[in-house]
Design a protein around this motif. Sequence first.
Motif: not given
Length: 152
Positions: A25-36
Amino acid sequence: MELPTVNLKTILLVHWLLTTWGCITFSGPYPWANFTILAVGVWAVAQRDSIDAISLFLGGLAATIFLDIVHISVFYRQAGFTDTERFGAGMAILSLLLKPSSCCLVYRMYQERGGFLGRSQERSDYQTIDSPEAPTDPFVGSEGRGHSPQGY
């Protein structure tokens, strides 16, 4: 109340799975922050005695609580979600709800690695990298000076 001993790998696996589903559902900064932050968690697993690794993971988990709240509140739509998108949003929210308890467990690991109050006396619950039978350095001479084969 004593917190249970939870393996850091378990915390990472749960948050990785929920973040992966949240990315439906959420793209952009959501995966960047969490996967980092999850990558920093892998570093904390790899270096079990590193205070830096576990403190950065703890700080990152705390920061992603705030970032997830902002991201979900900005990008969550009231209507128009498909069932798949509703599932992804639910998993992102579940991950957000579990993060404070994960922070408490990681903070306990941080203290056991020697954070804030120095080295803890109770370290039996976690495996350490250092073994009691450390191999001796074959390049140390009888006078105590190190001699390397390269002549450094």
